[in-house]
Design a protein around this motif. Structure first.
Motif, PDB file in Angstrom:
ATOM      1  N   PRO A   1     -22.533  -3.187  24.008  1.00  0.00           N
ATOM      2  CA  PRO A   1     -22.920  -1.797  23.769  1.00  0.00           C
ATOM      3  C   PRO A   1     -22.114  -0.741  24.507  1.00  0.00           C
ATOM      4  O   PRO A   1     -22.341   0.417  24.277  1.00  0.00           O
ATOM      5  CB  PRO A   1     -24.369  -1.770  24.252  1.00  0.00           C
ATOM      6  CG  PRO A   1     -24.461  -2.862  25.221  1.00  0.00           C
ATOM      7  CD  PRO A   1     -23.532  -3.913  24.725  1.00  0.00           C
TER       8      PRO A   1
ATOM      9  N   GLU B   1     -20.798   2.365  22.422  1.00  0.00           N
ATOM     10  CA  GLU B   1     -21.858   3.144  21.786  1.00  0.00           C
ATOM     11  C   GLU B   1     -22.717   3.860  22.836  1.00  0.00           C
ATOM     12  O   GLU B   1     -23.094   5.004  22.655  1.00  0.00           O
ATOM     13  CB  GLU B   1     -22.780   2.249  20.953  1.00  0.00           C
ATOM     14  CG  GLU B   1     -22.121   1.622  19.752  1.00  0.00           C
ATOM     15  CD  GLU B   1     -22.013   0.141  19.915  1.00  0.00           C
ATOM     16  OE1 GLU B   1     -20.942  -0.299  20.388  1.00  0.00           O
ATOM     17  OE2 GLU B   1     -22.965  -0.579  19.592  1.00  0.00           O
ATOM     18  N   LEU B   2     -22.959   3.151  23.930  1.00  0.00           N
ATOM     19  CA  LEU B   2     -23.842   3.720  24.934  1.00  0.00           C
ATOM     20  C   LEU B   2     -23.301   5.020  25.496  1.00  0.00           C
ATOM     21  O   LEU B   2     -24.038   5.918  25.825  1.00  0.00           O
ATOM     22  CB  LEU B   2     -24.017   2.728  26.090  1.00  0.00           C
ATOM     23  CG  LEU B   2     -25.073   1.680  25.849  1.00  0.00           C
ATOM     24  CD1 LEU B   2     -25.105   0.726  27.015  1.00  0.00           C
ATOM     25  CD2 LEU B   2     -26.419   2.344  25.693  1.00  0.00           C
ATOM     26  N   GLN B   3     -21.997   5.072  25.598  1.00  0.00           N
ATOM     27  CA  GLN B   3     -21.421   6.245  26.242  1.00  0.00           C
ATOM     28  C   GLN B   3     -21.719   7.517  25.460  1.00  0.00           C
ATOM     29  O   GLN B   3     -21.659   8.608  25.985  1.00  0.00           O
ATOM     30  CB  GLN B   3     -19.909   6.074  26.351  1.00  0.00           C
ATOM     31  CG  GLN B   3     -19.555   4.929  27.262  1.00  0.00           C
ATOM     32  CD  GLN B   3     -19.041   5.386  28.595  1.00  0.00           C
ATOM     33  OE1 GLN B   3     -18.740   6.544  28.753  1.00  0.00           O
ATOM     34  NE2 GLN B   3     -18.957   4.504  29.559  1.00  0.00           N
TER      35      GLN B   3
ATOM     36  N   VAL C   1     -24.503   8.278  24.120  1.00  0.00           N
ATOM     37  CA  VAL C   1     -25.871   8.758  24.345  1.00  0.00           C
ATOM     38  C   VAL C   1     -25.811   9.892  25.373  1.00  0.00           C
ATOM     39  O   VAL C   1     -25.101   9.797  26.364  1.00  0.00           O
ATOM     40  CB  VAL C   1     -26.749   7.612  24.896  1.00  0.00           C
ATOM     41  CG1 VAL C   1     -28.118   8.124  25.285  1.00  0.00           C
ATOM     42  CG2 VAL C   1     -26.866   6.513  23.859  1.00  0.00           C
ATOM     43  N   PRO C   2     -26.530  10.964  25.106  1.00  0.00           N
ATOM     44  CA  PRO C   2     -26.433  12.116  26.015  1.00  0.00           C
ATOM     45  C   PRO C   2     -26.736  11.732  27.466  1.00  0.00           C
ATOM     46  O   PRO C   2     -27.603  10.928  27.722  1.00  0.00           O
ATOM     47  CB  PRO C   2     -27.514  13.056  25.472  1.00  0.00           C
ATOM     48  CG  PRO C   2     -27.769  12.621  24.090  1.00  0.00           C
ATOM     49  CD  PRO C   2     -27.431  11.182  23.999  1.00  0.00           C
ATOM     50  N   ARG C   3     -25.989  12.316  28.337  1.00  0.00           N
ATOM     51  CA  ARG C   3     -26.207  12.015  29.746  1.00  0.00           C
ATOM     52  C   ARG C   3     -27.452  12.742  30.234  1.00  0.00           C
ATOM     53  O   ARG C   3     -27.806  13.797  29.742  1.00  0.00           O
ATOM     54  CB  ARG C   3     -25.008  12.444  30.566  1.00  0.00           C
ATOM     55  CG  ARG C   3     -23.794  11.605  30.237  1.00  0.00           C
ATOM     56  CD  ARG C   3     -22.698  11.895  31.212  1.00  0.00           C
ATOM     57  NE  ARG C   3     -23.211  11.760  32.563  1.00  0.00           N
ATOM     58  CZ  ARG C   3     -23.502  12.779  33.319  1.00  0.00           C
ATOM     59  NH1 ARG C   3     -23.367  13.984  32.891  1.00  0.00           N
ATOM     60  NH2 ARG C   3     -23.940  12.582  34.533  1.00  0.00           N
TER      61      ARG C   3
ATOM     62  N   ARG D   1     -20.608   0.260  33.883  1.00  0.00           N
ATOM     63  CA  ARG D   1     -21.821  -0.512  33.612  1.00  0.00           C
ATOM     64  C   ARG D   1     -21.989  -1.610  34.643  1.00  0.00           C
ATOM     65  O   ARG D   1     -21.077  -2.383  34.868  1.00  0.00           O
ATOM     66  CB  ARG D   1     -21.725  -1.141  32.229  1.00  0.00           C
ATOM     67  CG  ARG D   1     -21.392  -0.136  31.155  1.00  0.00           C
ATOM     68  CD  ARG D   1     -22.471   0.891  31.045  1.00  0.00           C
ATOM     69  NE  ARG D   1     -22.047   2.016  30.234  1.00  0.00           N
ATOM     70  CZ  ARG D   1     -22.469   3.246  30.441  1.00  0.00           C
ATOM     71  NH1 ARG D   1     -23.267   3.522  31.431  1.00  0.00           N
ATOM     72  NH2 ARG D   1     -22.078   4.214  29.669  1.00  0.00           N
TER      73      ARG D   1
ATOM     74  N   ARG E   1     -30.497  -5.899  22.444  1.00  0.00           N
ATOM     75  CA  ARG E   1     -30.274  -4.540  22.979  1.00  0.00           C
ATOM     76  C   ARG E   1     -31.588  -3.765  23.112  1.00  0.00           C
ATOM     77  O   ARG E   1     -31.668  -2.595  22.790  1.00  0.00           O
ATOM     78  CB  ARG E   1     -29.272  -3.800  22.113  1.00  0.00           C
ATOM     79  CG  ARG E   1     -27.918  -4.537  22.065  1.00  0.00           C
ATOM     80  CD  ARG E   1     -26.917  -3.821  21.218  1.00  0.00           C
ATOM     81  NE  ARG E   1     -26.773  -2.457  21.676  1.00  0.00           N
ATOM     82  CZ  ARG E   1     -26.268  -1.485  20.931  1.00  0.00           C
ATOM     83  NH1 ARG E   1     -25.897  -1.730  19.710  1.00  0.00           N
ATOM     84  NH2 ARG E   1     -26.162  -0.285  21.424  1.00  0.00           N
TER      85      ARG E   1
ATOM     86  N   TYR F   1     -28.343   2.013  32.983  1.00  0.00           N
ATOM     87  CA  TYR F   1     -27.576   1.581  31.811  1.00  0.00           C
ATOM     88  C   TYR F   1     -28.453   0.779  30.866  1.00  0.00           C
ATOM     89  O   TYR F   1     -28.304   0.846  29.651  1.00  0.00           O
ATOM     90  CB  TYR F   1     -26.369   0.767  32.259  1.00  0.00           C
ATOM     91  CG  TYR F   1     -25.549   1.506  33.276  1.00  0.00           C
ATOM     92  CD1 TYR F   1     -25.007   2.754  32.962  1.00  0.00           C
ATOM     93  CD2 TYR F   1     -25.356   1.010  34.553  1.00  0.00           C
ATOM     94  CE1 TYR F   1     -24.278   3.468  33.893  1.00  0.00           C
ATOM     95  CE2 TYR F   1     -24.626   1.717  35.494  1.00  0.00           C
ATOM     96  CZ  TYR F   1     -24.092   2.942  35.162  1.00  0.00           C
ATOM     97  OH  TYR F   1     -23.386   3.655  36.083  1.00  0.00           O
TER      98      TYR F   1
END
Lengths: 194, 492
Positions: free
Chosen positions: A37, A40-42, A44-46, A182, B374, B411
């Motif tokens: 992930p 993709e995860l990056q 996502v809004p911080r 991560r 996930r 995370y």
């Protein structure tokens, strides 16, 4: 001149990152699903930006912009380039005395900072892209090394963004944000829940 | 149940807008990061965090050792404060609520929660222990390190442990991870240094009267494979007036060990600290000095029962081990057939936490986690990703096993909330626009019908200020309330 060097650093990073990934996975038996992930995860809004901004109200962005026009104040700013996980560069001016973590957040650069710069996590891990600049930095303290131990994608020139403080000799420094800060796969140790 | 259903149907018409109803079970780091990221990602989301304890923050409250320095920047104690402040800001968000004293499984069932909310995220961690499965594990004096941590941290389920620290001078700790180091440090640190921490008072009194002078930290493998981190190791090696013993032979590295250290700087630094400690140690402890012994290459075979005190542990029967197989990073310990006993009156097993399933929750007993992709809960452990439990997600230790640090959950939550967002976008998830759900009001109604009294965040703040007030009387940062009775009394 510049390009070959960049490519070299880039190749080094890729090598280091992939190696880090493999060892970690084998050490922990961590399933690969944790790895997929990242990208993709990056997107996502911080979430931490808000809290970090509140913490440093004294550095206002407007003051910074004004400063770049005044010749006197110019001396108190240095040029810093952040290279994000997609290889995109962002050049910013950072006032002397400000940490790279604060500077990143001031400029909307995606760098976590879960412990708000108190040296208690490794989420602001950055890679100094040029050894010459790395050597200009003070050696990391034991405390910083302890946290770097837990950072994913550690390289020979890794540092914590909160511990790099802008100073005149660092003008022109280039910092890469690892493809993943991560921490999933660094679990080769029994956890300490704090 | 009938009443709840009647209320459910009533609430459909009463709601003017239909928020996305999200319930997070568990208020530790995984739960709070999930809540924070959900609030940020979904402006229409209303997030309720429930916890079985009257107090929030999970292991941030009950897992951080009290003796780390309170003010030092890099201290876990400092991090604890920062994280508590961050989490408190999250729960004070207008679309977020905390309800303590609500237990999944008894106050409200999982299927009820799933009826009440569009999205349920389970983040209740790992509240049990892995077992060794060897003879004598039930003897009096054999505890899990988790229980011991709960005990000294004033967890309301930890007080009753009352470990006997007066009948022996020796404790054996099985495991060499950071939790093992924490409990060893608490046993060995001069009690005057603990007096002004937020350690539970009953624990301090017991430690003050403790006769334990020797602690053995035992690992199956060698110093290169020790599971602790450098920070925690340095902290225990720095205890005042402590005799540290490490056998020189154990520090000999194989070529595979060398390779392993080359690849992992954390292992390299831990090994270097251990060999430095071995080199600088005096050959004999001085009179009255407390002792810490690192013992490598031993695996517990059975616990020995005392002849004088029936039912009590009197030692551990170990088999010596050697490393085999796998290459760097994959070496494992195998018994050599040689045995050795270690006398002791207390054993703390620090070999890992374990999650506990609830009714109606798919669970992989082998891995000790909820099968998921996930963060999406799968119907069974076959790994078939098409068989998803709609609207049910996991985060934290329940999702990936009991490893990692606080920030790991950041995370982990990002991933789970990412999955929720995807499912909403793709219409997999019954969204708020499609089917309204009663959410918070429905839950509170149901709890009220069952005479369950939820503890809201404002009540926790009362507990917090009472603990600080009590602490100030004793020159401690706080004096934790350690029984459900006291906690609930102050909360109301």
């Amino acid at each position: 001149m510049l390009l070959p060097r960049l490519l070299r650093v880039g190749a080094f990073m890729v090598k280091e990152l992939s190696r880090g990934g493999c060892t970690s996975i084998s050490r922990t038996g961590c399933t690969r699903q944790h790895w997929r992930p990242f990208i993709e995860l990056q997107s996502v809004p911080r979430v931490f930006q808000g809290s970090i901004f509140q913490k440093y109200p004294h550095f206002s962005t407007t003051a910074e912009n004004d400063a770049s026009h005044g010749s006197n104040k110019q001396k108190d700013m240095i040029n810093v380039t952040f290279v994000d996980k997609d290889g995109e560069e962002k050049n910013i001016k950072v006032p002397v005395g400000m940490s790279m973590l604060e500077a990143a957040h001031e400029n909307d650069i995606e760098l976590e900072g879960a412990c708000e710069g108190s040296l208690a996590c490794s989420t602001c891990h950055v890679i100094v892209m040029d050894m010459d600049y790395y050597n200009k930095l003070e050696d990391p303290t034991d405390e910083e090394n302890d946290m770097l131990d837990l950072a994913f994608g550690l390289t020979e020139t890794s540092r914590l963004g909160c511990q790099i403080v802008a100073s005149p000799e660092l003008d022109g420094i280039r910092l890469a944000i690892p493809a993943a800060t991560r921490n999933f796969a660094v679990d080769g140790y029994v956890p300490k829940p704090h | 149940m009938y009443k709840a259903r009647a209320w459910l149907s009533r609430s459909f018409t009463a709601l003017s807008s239909n928020p996305l109803r999200v319930c997070v079970v568990g208020s530790g780091p995984a739960g709070f990061y999930t809540a924070e990221k959900t609030l940020k990602a979904h402006q229409e989301a209303q997030v309720d965090i429930i916890d079985r304890l009257p107090t929030p923050f999970g292991l941030v409250r009950s897992g951080v050792a009290p003796d780390h320095p309170e003010t030092k920047a890099s201290s876990p104690k400092k991090l604890q404060q920062i994280v508590i402040n961050q989490f408190s800001r999250v729960v004070q968000h207008e679309r977020c609520s905390f309800f303590g004293n609500v237990t999944l499984g008894s106050s409200v069932s999982l299927s009820e929660l799933r009826q009440l909310y569009h999205v349920v995220v389970l983040a209740y961690g790992a509240e049990s222990d892995r077992a060794l499965g060897i003879p004598g594990e039930d003897l009096i004096g054999v505890h899990s390190a988790r229980e011991f941590v709960w005990w000294y941290n004033g967890h309301p389920d930890g007080k009753n442990l009352s470990p006997d620290l007066k009948s022996t001078d020796t404790a054996v700790i099985l495991g060499q991870g950071n939790v093992a180091l924490d409990v060893a440090r608490i046993l060995l640190r001069p009690t005057e240094e603990l007096a002004t921490t937020d350690i539970a008072s009953y624990a301090w009194t017991a430690l003050e009267g403790s006769s334990i002078r020797k602690v053995y930290l035992v690992g199956r493998r060698g110093p290169v494979q020790a599971a602790c981190t450098a920070k925690e190791l340095r902290e225990i090696l720095g205890i005042k007036n402590l005799y540290v013993h490490i056998r020189e032979d154990d520090l000999i590295k194989s070529p595979t060990d060398e390779e392993e250290m080359k690849n992992s700087r954390i292992q390299r630094r831990v090994y270097e600290l251990l060999s430095k400690a071995a080199a600088s140690a005096s050959s004999q402890p001085m009179l009255g000095q407390r002792e810490l012994h690192f013992v490598f290459f031993r695996k517990p075979d059975s616990f020995l029962e005392s002849n004088e005190r029936s039912g009590h542990v009197s030692g551990v029967h170990f088999e010596k081990t050697a490393l085999k197989g796998g290459g760097p990073g994959k070496q494992y310990a195998v018994g050599t057939g040689e045995f050795e006993d270690l006398d002791c009156g207390m054993v703390l097993k620090s070999i890992g936490y374990k999650s506990v399933p609830v009714n109606g929750l798919p669970f992989d007993n082998h891995k000790g986690i909820v099968p998921n992709i996930r963060g999406r809960v799968l119907k069974n452990i076959s790994g078939d990703s098409s068989q998803v439990e709609n609207g049910l997600y996991v985060c934290g230790w329940l999702k990936r096993g009991p490893t990692g640090i606080i920030a790991t959950n950041l995370y982990c939550a990002e991933e789970t909330v990412g999955s929720i967002s995807e499912d909403l976008e793709q219409g997999v998830l019954a969204s708020s626009s499609g089917l309204p759900k009663p959410g918070r009001e429905g839950l509170l109604q149901l709890l009220d019908n069952r005479n369950v009294r939820p503890v809201p965040f404002s009540a926790w703040e009362k507990i917090d200020s009472e603990e600080k007030r009590l602490g100030s009387l004793r020159n401690k940062p706080k004096e934790k309330l350690t029984t459900y009775e006291d906690l609930l009394k102050v909360a109301t």
